[in-house]
Design a protein around this motif. Structure first.
Motif, PDB file in Angstrom:
ATOM      1  N   ILE A   1      49.398 -54.392 -30.316  1.00  0.00           N
ATOM      2  CA  ILE A   1      50.195 -54.066 -31.492  1.00  0.00           C
ATOM      3  C   ILE A   1      51.669 -54.398 -31.278  1.00  0.00           C
ATOM      4  N   ASN A   2      52.168 -54.047 -30.109  1.00  0.00           N
ATOM      5  CA  ASN A   2      53.586 -54.284 -29.855  1.00  0.00           C
ATOM      6  C   ASN A   2      53.926 -55.771 -29.899  1.00  0.00           C
ATOM      7  N   ASN A   3      53.002 -56.618 -29.444  1.00  0.00           N
ATOM      8  CA  ASN A   3      53.237 -58.061 -29.418  1.00  0.00           C
ATOM      9  C   ASN A   3      52.952 -58.739 -30.759  1.00  0.00           C
ATOM     10  N   SER A   4      52.141 -58.092 -31.562  1.00  0.00           N
ATOM     11  CA  SER A   4      51.660 -58.769 -32.768  1.00  0.00           C
ATOM     12  C   SER A   4      52.539 -58.535 -33.990  1.00  0.00           C
ATOM     13  N   TYR A   5      53.377 -57.520 -33.957  1.00  0.00           N
ATOM     14  CA  TYR A   5      54.187 -57.230 -35.148  1.00  0.00           C
ATOM     15  C   TYR A   5      55.144 -58.374 -35.458  1.00  0.00           C
ATOM     16  N   GLU A   6      55.223 -58.701 -36.724  1.00  0.00           N
ATOM     17  CA  GLU A   6      56.105 -59.786 -37.165  1.00  0.00           C
ATOM     18  C   GLU A   6      56.723 -59.405 -38.497  1.00  0.00           C
ATOM     19  N   ARG A   7      58.029 -59.434 -38.564  1.00  0.00           N
ATOM     20  CA  ARG A   7      58.720 -59.107 -39.817  1.00  0.00           C
ATOM     21  C   ARG A   7      58.426 -60.153 -40.889  1.00  0.00           C
ATOM     22  N   LYS A   8      58.344 -59.693 -42.126  1.00  0.00           N
ATOM     23  CA  LYS A   8      58.258 -60.602 -43.268  1.00  0.00           C
ATOM     24  C   LYS A   8      59.589 -60.678 -44.008  1.00  0.00           C
ATOM     25  N   GLY A   9      60.481 -59.742 -43.688  1.00  0.00           N
ATOM     26  CA  GLY A   9      61.753 -59.654 -44.402  1.00  0.00           C
ATOM     27  C   GLY A   9      61.678 -58.609 -45.500  1.00  0.00           C
ATOM     28  N   ASP A  10      62.832 -58.144 -45.932  1.00  0.00           N
ATOM     29  CA  ASP A  10      62.873 -57.130 -46.980  1.00  0.00           C
ATOM     30  C   ASP A  10      62.258 -57.661 -48.270  1.00  0.00           C
ATOM     31  N   THR A  11      61.598 -56.777 -48.979  1.00  0.00           N
ATOM     32  CA  THR A  11      61.124 -57.086 -50.324  1.00  0.00           C
ATOM     33  C   THR A  11      62.181 -56.593 -51.296  1.00  0.00           C
ATOM     34  N   ILE A  12      62.654 -57.480 -52.150  1.00  0.00           N
ATOM     35  CA  ILE A  12      63.770 -57.144 -53.038  1.00  0.00           C
ATOM     36  C   ILE A  12      63.367 -57.402 -54.485  1.00  0.00           C
ATOM     37  N   ILE A  13      63.522 -56.377 -55.306  1.00  0.00           N
ATOM     38  CA  ILE A  13      63.325 -56.510 -56.752  1.00  0.00           C
ATOM     39  C   ILE A  13      64.689 -56.265 -57.388  1.00  0.00           C
TER      40      ILE A  13
ATOM     41  N   LYS B   1      55.742 -38.283 -38.988  1.00  0.00           N
ATOM     42  CA  LYS B   1      55.171 -37.307 -38.070  1.00  0.00           C
ATOM     43  C   LYS B   1      54.154 -37.944 -37.123  1.00  0.00           C
ATOM     44  N   LEU B   2      53.504 -39.008 -37.564  1.00  0.00           N
ATOM     45  CA  LEU B   2      52.455 -39.638 -36.765  1.00  0.00           C
ATOM     46  C   LEU B   2      53.014 -40.551 -35.669  1.00  0.00           C
ATOM     47  N   PHE B   3      54.005 -41.359 -36.006  1.00  0.00           N
ATOM     48  CA  PHE B   3      54.537 -42.310 -35.034  1.00  0.00           C
ATOM     49  C   PHE B   3      55.889 -42.813 -35.519  1.00  0.00           C
ATOM     50  N   ASN B   4      56.623 -43.449 -34.606  1.00  0.00           N
ATOM     51  CA  ASN B   4      57.919 -44.008 -34.948  1.00  0.00           C
ATOM     52  C   ASN B   4      58.058 -45.373 -34.287  1.00  0.00           C
ATOM     53  N   PRO B   5      57.697 -46.444 -34.989  1.00  0.00           N
ATOM     54  CA  PRO B   5      57.722 -47.784 -34.382  1.00  0.00           C
ATOM     55  C   PRO B   5      59.122 -48.265 -34.035  1.00  0.00           C
ATOM     56  N   ILE B   6      60.137 -47.696 -34.659  1.00  0.00           N
ATOM     57  CA  ILE B   6      61.509 -48.079 -34.339  1.00  0.00           C
ATOM     58  C   ILE B   6      61.850 -47.599 -32.932  1.00  0.00           C
TER      59      ILE B   6
ATOM     60  N   GLN C   1      59.529 -46.245 -30.687  1.00  0.00           N
ATOM     61  CA  GLN C   1      58.478 -46.550 -29.713  1.00  0.00           C
ATOM     62  C   GLN C   1      58.451 -48.016 -29.305  1.00  0.00           C
ATOM     63  N   TYR C   2      58.618 -48.904 -30.278  1.00  0.00           N
ATOM     64  CA  TYR C   2      58.482 -50.336 -30.012  1.00  0.00           C
ATOM     65  C   TYR C   2      59.771 -51.135 -30.215  1.00  0.00           C
ATOM     66  N   GLY C   3      60.768 -50.512 -30.797  1.00  0.00           N
ATOM     67  CA  GLY C   3      62.011 -51.232 -31.072  1.00  0.00           C
ATOM     68  C   GLY C   3      61.909 -52.183 -32.244  1.00  0.00           C
ATOM     69  N   TRP C   4      60.954 -51.942 -33.142  1.00  0.00           N
ATOM     70  CA  TRP C   4      60.776 -52.841 -34.277  1.00  0.00           C
ATOM     71  C   TRP C   4      61.916 -52.690 -35.279  1.00  0.00           C
ATOM     72  N   VAL C   5      62.268 -53.779 -35.913  1.00  0.00           N
ATOM     73  CA  VAL C   5      63.159 -53.764 -37.068  1.00  0.00           C
ATOM     74  C   VAL C   5      62.258 -53.853 -38.303  1.00  0.00           C
ATOM     75  N   LEU C   6      62.194 -52.787 -39.060  1.00  0.00           N
ATOM     76  CA  LEU C   6      61.222 -52.705 -40.146  1.00  0.00           C
ATOM     77  C   LEU C   6      61.779 -53.260 -41.452  1.00  0.00           C
ATOM     78  N   ASP C   7      60.867 -53.823 -42.229  1.00  0.00           N
ATOM     79  CA  ASP C   7      61.229 -54.309 -43.553  1.00  0.00           C
ATOM     80  C   ASP C   7      61.544 -53.138 -44.480  1.00  0.00           C
ATOM     81  N   LYS C   8      62.429 -53.384 -45.425  1.00  0.00           N
ATOM     82  CA  LYS C   8      62.763 -52.383 -46.434  1.00  0.00           C
ATOM     83  C   LYS C   8      62.338 -52.869 -47.821  1.00  0.00           C
ATOM     84  N   LEU C   9      62.186 -51.928 -48.712  1.00  0.00           N
ATOM     85  CA  LEU C   9      61.988 -52.226 -50.126  1.00  0.00           C
ATOM     86  C   LEU C   9      63.290 -51.882 -50.831  1.00  0.00           C
ATOM     87  N   ILE C  10      63.877 -52.876 -51.498  1.00  0.00           N
ATOM     88  CA  ILE C  10      65.167 -52.691 -52.164  1.00  0.00           C
ATOM     89  C   ILE C  10      64.992 -52.993 -53.648  1.00  0.00           C
TER      90      ILE C  10
END
Length: 226
Positions: free
Chosen positions: A111-123, A60-65, A67-76
């Motif tokens: 913020i738009n320039n500083s975001y950097e993916r770390k990759g999915d976290t997988i357990i 509800k607050l924001f959508n970086p996908i 708004q910024y086109g970010w590819v977000l990390d997932k938790l798997i």
């Protein structure tokens, strides 16, 4: 209120199956994996898991996908994973601090320039994360691995390995290389539930050879028919 009652823990023996409580689309969970959160009384999605966009409030607050086109990390999270009280799984909301920049301060304008993916976290399946352990972003915890209580995991953990400390280091392998290869072949946690229940007496022992004999006799013939 109903959601709060659903997520509340009433005793240290109380667990919540993740399939029953996870609503965030950025979290994928397997069968029978659970969180035991009594001592912290934190929700799994907003306490154990931190800084992960996708819960109701953040959507509800924001959508970086959008708004910024970010590819977000997932938790798997795989099947039959055990996550103890106090565990912190640190995710993608804090990737905007750059130690190589002059300042680590995340200016809103950058913020738009500083975001950097770390990759999915997988357990992976059958892992056990001990009480108060912290999993850093982008880490892969292998199947059957054990993370000791209070550990800080900053790099990948191999399958069937016990790690501990800050930063977490290998303590020992749970089994021999030959036995681990057989476990990886069997993937017991992917069997049908009835098959697992029939083999529970073998899974609750230390003889991998007995389980492997059962697998060759009862499981692998069924798989070859598929």
């Amino acid at each position: 209120m109903k959601q709060q009652m659903k997520d509340r823990y009433h005793h240290w023996s109380d667990i919540k199956y993740l399939k029953d409580i996870v609503t965030n689309p950025m979290i994928e969970v397997g069968e029978y994996s659970y969180y035991s959160g009594y001592y912290d009384q934190h929700d799994f999605e907003d306490g154990c898991v931190r800084y992960l966009w996708g819960d109701d409030r953040s959507r509800k607050l924001f959508n970086p996908i959008e708004q910024y086109g970010w590819v977000l990390d997932k938790l798997i999270i795989g099947n039959y994973v055990c996550i103890a009280s106090g565990v912190i799984i640190l995710m993608g909301g804090n990737h905007n601090h750059h130690p190589e920049w002059i300042t680590v301060y995340p200016f809103v304008e950058q913020i738009n320039n500083s975001y950097e993916r770390k990759g999915d976290t997988i357990i992976e399946s059958d892992a056990w994360i001990g009480m108060n352990a912290m999993i850093m972003p982008g880490v892969n915890i292998g199947e059957g691995a054990i993370v000791a209580a209070g550990s800080v995991v900053v790099k990948d953990v191999p399958a069937y390995t016990i790690v501990g400390g800050n930063p977490a280091k290998e303590i020992k392998k749970r089994f021999t290389d030959e036995e681990i290869a057989k476990l990886k072949e069997m993937r017991w946690y992917d069997w049908e539930r009835k098959q697992i229940e029939r083999a529970s007496h073998l899974l609750s022992r230390s003889s991998i050879h007995q389980l492997y004999d059962y697998y060759l006799r009862e499981i692998r013939p069924d798989r070859s028919k598929v």
